[in-house]
Design an enzyme around this catalytic site. Structure first.
Site, PDB file in Angstrom:
ATOM      1  N   GLY A   1       2.895 -32.041  43.087  1.00 23.25           N
ATOM      2  CA  GLY A   1       4.311 -30.955  43.351  1.00 23.25           C
ATOM      3  C   GLY A   1       4.898 -31.291  41.884  1.00 23.25           C
ATOM      4  CB  THR A   2       6.192 -33.891  40.686  1.00 21.21           C
ATOM      5  OG1 THR A   2       7.358 -34.433  41.928  1.00 21.21           O
ATOM      6  CG2 THR A   2       7.536 -34.308  39.407  1.00 21.21           C
TER       7      THR A   2
ATOM      8  CG  ASN B   1      12.042 -32.261  51.609  1.00 20.60           C
ATOM      9  OD1 ASN B   1      12.426 -31.464  50.280  1.00 20.60           O
ATOM     10  ND2 ASN B   1      12.486 -33.693  50.767  1.00 20.60           N
TER      11      ASN B   1
ATOM     12  CD  GLN C   1       7.166 -31.407  53.309  1.00 21.39           C
ATOM     13  OE1 GLN C   1       6.529 -31.798  53.977  1.00 21.39           O
ATOM     14  NE2 GLN C   1       7.181 -32.678  52.821  1.00 21.39           N
TER      15      GLN C   1
ATOM     16  CB  ALA D   1      -3.975 -33.046  47.919  1.00 20.68           C
ATOM     17  CG  HIS D   2       0.962 -36.548  49.053  1.00 26.63           C
ATOM     18  ND1 HIS D   2       1.804 -37.398  49.873  1.00 26.63           N
ATOM     19  CD2 HIS D   2       1.500 -35.845  47.638  1.00 26.63           C
ATOM     20  CE1 HIS D   2       2.591 -37.344  48.817  1.00 26.63           C
ATOM     21  NE2 HIS D   2       2.629 -35.878  48.161  1.00 26.63           N
TER      22      HIS D   2
ATOM     23  CB  THR E   1     -10.424 -36.053  31.325  1.00 26.42           C
ATOM     24  OG1 THR E   1     -10.814 -36.264  30.078  1.00 26.42           O
ATOM     25  CG2 THR E   1     -11.132 -35.805  32.843  1.00 26.42           C
TER      26      THR E   1
ATOM     27  CB  CYS F   1      11.375 -38.950  45.879  1.00 26.73           C
ATOM     28  SG  CYS F   1      10.044 -37.934  45.917  1.00 26.73           S
TER      29      CYS F   1
END
Length: 381
Positions: free
Chosen positions: A71-72, A152, A180, A201-202, A238, A328
């Site tokens: 996201g960042t 969040n 979120q 994803a997390h 990559t 964060c």
């Protein structure tokens, strides 16, 4: 000790199905997706299948999905490239964006001379749409609106449909941090006037270090990270093959089980709210807690008490993981900028509890028992 994890807004437990498919990719698909030999083509095929899966979840075109490190990076790319490539001179945002957005805005203000305007909000974190329209109606410079879908820390949800319509009416660019909400709430970009949208994803039981950026095909930008021709010449480097495949699987599972998970987690959250109200005098909550609240997040405002300063540590000692705000910035001494923006009582202790389908009602009962012990409230023998 069997720990109770109630910090799912920070990150989530990876689902076993996601782990299994990632391990399979790591073991059997080791080719570089940019290579033209058989191993490379197989790896490329997996990425494109994942891209289609993410696009289908959002009802977007496959060509509008770009994979990132999270996201960042997605938010930085959208904001900084929009200023550079789309002639953005003014950004309208809020006081409670994630730091990857707010710090990007500060950078753009300092180094690019971009005007940054932060909307007013009520004590529950709702923005003033009338003020947004007034600012957009000025129409003197090209404007981007950046407002997260759900906060969040407090869970208050913004009205993406209404914001998008205002941006369309006044020819503004619309970006939303949906980290979120992706996988928790349905988002159909074909029904929204949105130009940039970020996901990771997390937060949905997928791997860390993997995300995506939706870029509406009408607003093309140049790369934020220069390098090779990966991601259709949009992002050099990559590709994180197993991470991308894992994210697509986690999003697929999230959409497949969205309704049942939402029903269960909402019941869990409401039960916790009821127990807190019934057992801790003068309890309060930060942000919305009803329909306009993200069902996975509950920010509790504990009343003034000598134990408040060590509350998070005491919970941790008792096997309960919760948060004082964004992960964060959890190590910073300065208080939450989100809670400060609500202009509420400063003597209260804000604790964010965030839930997943892995949590249970028995866990909530245990948390309540420990909270009553910490605050010296009588617990039946």
């Amino acid at each position: 000790m069997n720990r109770i994890y109630l910090d799912n807004a920070a990150t989530t437990h990876i689902d076993q199905e996601v782990i299994d498919i990632m391990v399979d990719v790591m073991q059997t698909h080791y080719g570089n997706p940019s290579s033209i030999h058989t191993e490379g083509r197989k790896a490329r095929a997996l990425i494109e299948v994942a891209r289609k899966s993410v696009a289908n979840a959002l009802n977007a075109s496959i060509s509008e999905i770009y994979f990132t490190s999270g996201g960042t990076e997605s938010n930085n790319t959208a904001l900084k490239c929009a200023v550079r490539d789309l002639n953005i001179k003014r950004i309208i945002s809020t006081k409670f964006e994630h730091h990857c957005v707010s710090h990007s805005l500060s950078h753009l203000q300092r180094h690019q001379g971009v005007e940054v305007v932060l909307l007013e909000n009520c004590e529950k974190g709702n923005i003033d749409l009338a003020q947004l329209e007034e600012l957009l109606a000025l129409g003197n410079v090209k404007t981007l609106v950046s407002i997260m879908h759900a906060n969040n820390e407090i869970g208050t949800i913004s009205d993406m449909k209404a914001i998008g319509e205002l941006c369309k009416q006044y020819n503004a660019i619309y970006h939303s941090d949906t980290v979120q909400t992706i996988g928790h709430l349905p988002i159909d970009v074909s029904q929204l006037n949105i130009h940039f949208l970020s996901g990771a994803a997390h937060k949905i039981h997928g791997p860390k270090g993997t995300g995506f950026l939706y870029i509406n095909s009408d607003n093309l930008i140049e790369p934020f990270i220069d390098g090779g021709s990966q991601e259709k010449n949009m992002r050099g480097g990559t590709e994180n093959l197993h991470g991308i495949v894992g994210m697509a699987k986690s999003l697929e599972l999230a959409y497949q089980h969205m309704d049942e998970r939402k029903t269960y987690i909402t019941e869990l959250k409401n039960y916790f709210i009821e127990q807190l109200k019934n057992n801790i005098p003068n309890i309060d909550f930060n942000g919305e807690i009803g329909e306009n609240s993200l069902y996975t997040v509950l920010n509790v405002a504990f009343p003034e008490h000598p134990k408040n300063e060590m509350l998070l540590m005491n919970l941790d000692i008792n096997g309960i993981s919760a948060s004082g705000g964004s992960a964060c910035t959890s190590g910073a001494e300065k208080g939450s900028h989100v809670i400060a923006a609500l202009n509420k009582d400063t003597f209260r202790k804000a604790v964010r509890f965030s839930f997943s389908h892995h949590n249970t009602f028995e866990e909530i009962d245990y948390v309540m028992q420990k909270l009553k012990m910490i605050y010296g409230i009588a617990v039946p023998a």
